[in-house]
Design a protein around this motif. Structure first.
Motif, PDB file in Angstrom:
ATOM      1  N   LEU A  56       0.822  -1.209   0.000  1.00  0.00           N
ATOM      2  CA  LEU A  56       0.000   0.000   0.000  1.00  0.00           C
ATOM      3  C   LEU A  56       0.859   1.263   0.000  1.00  0.00           C
ATOM      4  CD1 LEU A  56      -2.846   1.215   0.159  1.00  0.00           C
ATOM      5  CD2 LEU A  56      -2.710   1.033   2.650  1.00  0.00           C
ATOM      6  N   ALA A  57       1.971   1.227   0.743  1.00  0.00           N
ATOM      7  CA  ALA A  57       2.872   2.383   0.790  1.00  0.00           C
ATOM      8  C   ALA A  57       3.500   2.643  -0.575  1.00  0.00           C
ATOM      9  CB  ALA A  57       3.962   2.150   1.832  1.00  0.00           C
ATOM     10  N   ALA A  58       3.768   1.574  -1.316  1.00  0.00           N
ATOM     11  CA  ALA A  58       4.405   1.708  -2.631  1.00  0.00           C
ATOM     12  C   ALA A  58       3.396   2.025  -3.732  1.00  0.00           C
ATOM     13  CB  ALA A  58       5.166   0.424  -2.972  1.00  0.00           C
ATOM     14  N   GLU A  59       2.173   1.459  -3.580  1.00  0.00           N
ATOM     15  CA  GLU A  59       1.151   1.642  -4.615  1.00  0.00           C
ATOM     16  C   GLU A  59      -0.180   2.013  -3.951  1.00  0.00           C
ATOM     17  OE1 GLU A  59       1.012  -1.657  -7.372  1.00  0.00           O
ATOM     18  OE2 GLU A  59       3.028  -2.247  -6.760  1.00  0.00           O
ATOM     19  N   LYS A  60      -0.363   3.263  -3.653  1.00  0.00           N
ATOM     20  CA  LYS A  60      -1.531   3.725  -2.898  1.00  0.00           C
ATOM     21  C   LYS A  60      -2.844   3.477  -3.627  1.00  0.00           C
ATOM     22  CE  LYS A  60       0.981   7.281  -0.312  1.00  0.00           C
ATOM     23  NZ  LYS A  60       2.306   6.839  -0.756  1.00  0.00           N
ATOM     24  N   LYS A  61      -2.808   3.340  -4.932  1.00  0.00           N
ATOM     25  CA  LYS A  61      -4.039   3.183  -5.701  1.00  0.00           C
ATOM     26  C   LYS A  61      -4.712   1.835  -5.478  1.00  0.00           C
ATOM     27  CE  LYS A  61      -3.224   6.438  -9.488  1.00  0.00           C
ATOM     28  NZ  LYS A  61      -3.140   6.603 -10.955  1.00  0.00           N
ATOM     29  N   ILE A  62      -4.003   0.871  -4.915  1.00  0.00           N
ATOM     30  CA  ILE A  62      -4.616  -0.451  -4.728  1.00  0.00           C
ATOM     31  C   ILE A  62      -5.788  -0.384  -3.747  1.00  0.00           C
ATOM     32  CG2 ILE A  62      -2.479  -1.683  -5.249  1.00  0.00           C
ATOM     33  CD1 ILE A  62      -2.237  -2.304  -2.261  1.00  0.00           C
ATOM     34  N   ILE A  63      -5.820   0.659  -2.917  1.00  0.00           N
ATOM     35  CA  ILE A  63      -6.906   0.794  -1.952  1.00  0.00           C
ATOM     36  C   ILE A  63      -8.234   1.081  -2.652  1.00  0.00           C
ATOM     37  CG2 ILE A  63      -6.801   3.285  -1.556  1.00  0.00           C
ATOM     38  CD1 ILE A  63      -7.123   0.590   1.162  1.00  0.00           C
ATOM     39  N   GLU A  64      -8.161   1.541  -3.906  1.00  0.00           N
ATOM     40  CA  GLU A  64      -9.367   1.830  -4.684  1.00  0.00           C
ATOM     41  C   GLU A  64     -10.020   0.561  -5.216  1.00  0.00           C
ATOM     42  OE1 GLU A  64      -8.170   4.523  -7.711  1.00  0.00           O
ATOM     43  OE2 GLU A  64      -7.454   6.061  -6.317  1.00  0.00           O
ATOM     44  N   ASN A  65      -9.309  -0.533  -5.143  1.00  0.00           N
ATOM     45  CA  ASN A  65      -9.836  -1.810  -5.616  1.00  0.00           C
ATOM     46  C   ASN A  65     -10.828  -2.363  -4.583  1.00  0.00           C
ATOM     47  OD1 ASN A  65     -10.355  -4.358  -6.555  1.00  0.00           O
ATOM     48  ND2 ASN A  65      -8.209  -5.006  -6.645  1.00  0.00           N
ATOM     49  N   GLU A  66     -12.112  -2.275  -4.869  1.00  0.00           N
ATOM     50  CA  GLU A  66     -13.142  -2.667  -3.919  1.00  0.00           C
ATOM     51  C   GLU A  66     -13.120  -4.163  -3.596  1.00  0.00           C
ATOM     52  OE1 GLU A  66     -16.985  -1.327  -5.010  1.00  0.00           O
ATOM     53  OE2 GLU A  66     -16.432   0.808  -5.044  1.00  0.00           O
ATOM     54  N   SER A  67     -12.563  -4.941  -4.490  1.00  0.00           N
ATOM     55  CA  SER A  67     -12.550  -6.391  -4.291  1.00  0.00           C
ATOM     56  C   SER A  67     -11.678  -6.823  -3.108  1.00  0.00           C
ATOM     57  CB  SER A  67     -12.073  -7.103  -5.565  1.00  0.00           C
ATOM     58  OG  SER A  67     -10.710  -6.766  -5.840  1.00  0.00           O
ATOM     59  N   ILE A  68     -10.779  -5.947  -2.670  1.00  0.00           N
ATOM     60  CA  ILE A  68      -9.903  -6.317  -1.551  1.00  0.00           C
ATOM     61  C   ILE A  68     -10.348  -5.690  -0.223  1.00  0.00           C
ATOM     62  CG2 ILE A  68      -7.906  -6.587  -3.074  1.00  0.00           C
ATOM     63  CD1 ILE A  68      -6.857  -3.922  -1.894  1.00  0.00           C
ATOM     64  N   HIS A  69     -11.455  -4.947  -0.242  1.00  0.00           N
ATOM     65  CA  HIS A  69     -11.909  -4.271   0.970  1.00  0.00           C
ATOM     66  C   HIS A  69     -12.285  -5.250   2.081  1.00  0.00           C
ATOM     67  CE1 HIS A  69     -12.872  -0.103  -0.987  1.00  0.00           C
ATOM     68  NE2 HIS A  69     -11.611  -0.482  -1.124  1.00  0.00           N
ATOM     69  N   ASP A  70     -12.918  -6.361   1.714  1.00  0.00           N
ATOM     70  CA  ASP A  70     -13.263  -7.372   2.719  1.00  0.00           C
ATOM     71  C   ASP A  70     -12.005  -7.986   3.329  1.00  0.00           C
ATOM     72  OD1 ASP A  70     -15.964  -7.002   2.461  1.00  0.00           O
ATOM     73  OD2 ASP A  70     -16.256  -8.648   1.039  1.00  0.00           O
ATOM     74  N   TYR A  71     -10.997  -8.175   2.497  1.00  0.00           N
ATOM     75  CA  TYR A  71      -9.730  -8.729   3.000  1.00  0.00           C
ATOM     76  C   TYR A  71      -9.040  -7.751   3.947  1.00  0.00           C
ATOM     77  CZ  TYR A  71      -5.100 -10.903   3.015  1.00  0.00           C
ATOM     78  OH  TYR A  71      -3.919 -11.486   3.401  1.00  0.00           O
ATOM     79  N   ILE A  72      -9.137  -6.459   3.641  1.00  0.00           N
ATOM     80  CA  ILE A  72      -8.564  -5.437   4.525  1.00  0.00           C
ATOM     81  C   ILE A  72      -9.239  -5.487   5.889  1.00  0.00           C
ATOM     82  CG2 ILE A  72      -8.294  -2.957   4.907  1.00  0.00           C
ATOM     83  CD1 ILE A  72      -8.100  -2.642   1.855  1.00  0.00           C
ATOM     84  N   LYS A  73     -10.575  -5.603   5.886  1.00  0.00           N
ATOM     85  CA  LYS A  73     -11.314  -5.713   7.151  1.00  0.00           C
ATOM     86  C   LYS A  73     -10.889  -6.955   7.919  1.00  0.00           C
ATOM     87  CE  LYS A  73     -15.494  -3.320   5.590  1.00  0.00           C
ATOM     88  NZ  LYS A  73     -16.948  -3.487   5.296  1.00  0.00           N
ATOM     89  N   GLU A  74     -10.666  -8.019   7.181  1.00  0.00           N
ATOM     90  CA  GLU A  74     -10.249  -9.276   7.800  1.00  0.00           C
ATOM     91  C   GLU A  74      -8.879  -9.146   8.456  1.00  0.00           C
ATOM     92  OE1 GLU A  74      -9.621 -13.888   6.374  1.00  0.00           O
ATOM     93  OE2 GLU A  74     -10.877 -12.553   5.167  1.00  0.00           O
ATOM     94  N   LEU A  75      -7.962  -8.492   7.760  1.00  0.00           N
ATOM     95  CA  LEU A  75      -6.625  -8.272   8.321  1.00  0.00           C
ATOM     96  C   LEU A  75      -6.692  -7.416   9.575  1.00  0.00           C
ATOM     97  CD1 LEU A  75      -4.451  -7.596   5.125  1.00  0.00           C
ATOM     98  CD2 LEU A  75      -4.346  -9.593   6.624  1.00  0.00           C
ATOM     99  N   GLY A  76      -7.663  -6.507   9.602  1.00  0.00           N
ATOM    100  CA  GLY A  76      -7.819  -5.626  10.758  1.00  0.00           C
ATOM    101  C   GLY A  76      -8.622  -6.233  11.890  1.00  0.00           C
ATOM    102  N   GLY A  77      -9.088  -7.463  11.711  1.00  0.00           N
ATOM    103  CA  GLY A  77      -9.828  -8.140  12.771  1.00  0.00           C
ATOM    104  C   GLY A  77     -11.274  -7.699  12.887  1.00  0.00           C
ATOM    105  N   GLY A  78     -11.782  -6.979  11.900  1.00  0.00           N
ATOM    106  CA  GLY A  78     -13.139  -6.452  11.991  1.00  0.00           C
ATOM    107  C   GLY A  78     -14.156  -7.259  11.211  1.00  0.00           C
ATOM    108  N   LYS A  79     -13.970  -8.539  11.159  1.00  0.00           N
ATOM    109  CA  LYS A  79     -14.814  -9.375  10.312  1.00  0.00           C
ATOM    110  C   LYS A  79     -16.129  -9.768  10.982  1.00  0.00           C
ATOM    111  CE  LYS A  79     -14.481 -13.494   7.379  1.00  0.00           C
ATOM    112  NZ  LYS A  79     -13.669 -14.650   7.016  1.00  0.00           N
ATOM    113  N   TYR A  80     -16.170  -9.802  12.315  1.00  0.00           N
ATOM    114  CA  TYR A  80     -17.329 -10.372  12.992  1.00  0.00           C
ATOM    115  C   TYR A  80     -17.825  -9.486  14.127  1.00  0.00           C
ATOM    116  CZ  TYR A  80     -20.285 -13.663  15.518  1.00  0.00           C
ATOM    117  OH  TYR A  80     -21.346 -14.258  16.138  1.00  0.00           O
ATOM    118  N   THR A  81     -19.137  -9.286  14.209  1.00  0.00           N
ATOM    119  CA  THR A  81     -19.799  -8.750  15.403  1.00  0.00           C
ATOM    120  C   THR A  81     -21.112  -9.495  15.562  1.00  0.00           C
ATOM    121  OG1 THR A  81     -21.011  -7.026  14.221  1.00  0.00           O
ATOM    122  CG2 THR A  81     -18.831  -6.422  15.092  1.00  0.00           C
TER     123      THR A  81
END
Length: 267
Positions: free
Chosen positions: A164-189
């Motif tokens: 992400l630091a090298a290629e900031k535009k990858i955050i615009e890819n919506e297909s990886i947003h769920d994976y980002i949440k998963e990495l952050g531990g925010g998958k379940y409530t």
């Protein structure tokens, strides 16, 4: 602030991430949170107390014999209890305007988590080696230590941040947003998983991964203290350490391949 007001602030309700915590700790932790707040204890100080609880627990499991196993189990439960209390106090401090949400507070809390159950597994292995002379208990302890540290997730987080630091535009890819949440531990409530199947699946995951092992080893330590004899010396501790070692070996392999495939798809 009244106790009732504090209870409404401290408890997460359906925003709770862990079913076990909601069923067990939240029912009593708020009373201690109230006392600690009245005594002027800050959330970070309680987090530090939880770390010392882990140190005492490790010492108990290392010496293991006689009442030391009780010390290990009691302080292990104290750790998870204080970990709940520090979160409640932090929510109170933010709501009362005593502090603002910060990365440093979250980092300190997660740093203590990184030295919790994984260290306990290691010292259980060392303790069982001391009383049996069997080297494989050290191996089991080390494997469980690495497995409980969740290093595959930590590595995936590190790699993703570098990308992400090298290629900031990858955050615009919506297909990886769920994976980002998963990495952050925010998958379940509890709020977004109310079906019986989802709750049972989550409960089994908690019992095996976190915080289940903390409760399980706290309880079996007390049981082993009373039932242990020359023929069945710390039999529950031995059995559960072996079971968790097998699980962590399989889980490390599974999660490593999972993150490899996920990161490979990041563009």
């Amino acid at each position: 602030m009244t106790f009732k007001e504090l209870k409404n602030i401290c408890r997460k309700g359906n925003e709770e991430s862990f079913i076990i915590d909601k069923l067990i700790l939240r029912r009593i932790s708020v009373f201690f949170s109230y006392i600690f707040i009245k005594l002027g204890f800050k959330a970070d100080f309680v987090t530090l107390l939880s770390f010392f609880s882990i140190i005492f627990s490790c010492a108990g499991f290392f010496f293991l014999k006689n009442f030391y196993i009780l010390i290990g189990g009691i302080f292990l439960f104290t750790y998870i209890f204080l970990d709940t209390v520090d979160g409640e106090i932090a929510r109170y401090e933010i709501k009362a305007g005593l502090k603002k949400p910060s990365f440093s507070g979250l980092y300190f809390d997660l740093l203590i988590h990184s030295f919790s159950m994984n260290l306990v597994f290691c010292f259980i292995g060392l303790g069982l080696f001391r009383i049996t002379g069997e080297m494989y208990f050290i191996i089991f302890g080390v494997i469980s230590c690495f497995g409980a540290s969740n290093f595959s997730n930590s590595t995936a987080n590190f790699v993703f941040i570098q990308k992400l630091a090298a290629e900031k535009k990858i955050i615009e890819n919506e297909s990886i947003h769920d994976y980002i949440k998963e990495l952050g531990g925010g998958k379940y409530t509890l709020a977004n998983n109310k079906s019986i199947t989802a709750i049972l699946k989550r409960l089994i995951t908690e019992l095996i991964v976190f915080p289940g092992p903390i409760y399980i080893f706290s309880v079996i330590s007390v049981i082993d203290y009373f039932i242990s004899n020359e023929k069945y010396e710390y039999i529950l501790l031995k059995c559960f350490l072996i079971l968790y070692t097998v699980f962590y070996i399989l889980n490390i392999i599974r999660k490593s391949f999972y993150h490899y495939k996920k990161l490979k798809s990041v563009r």
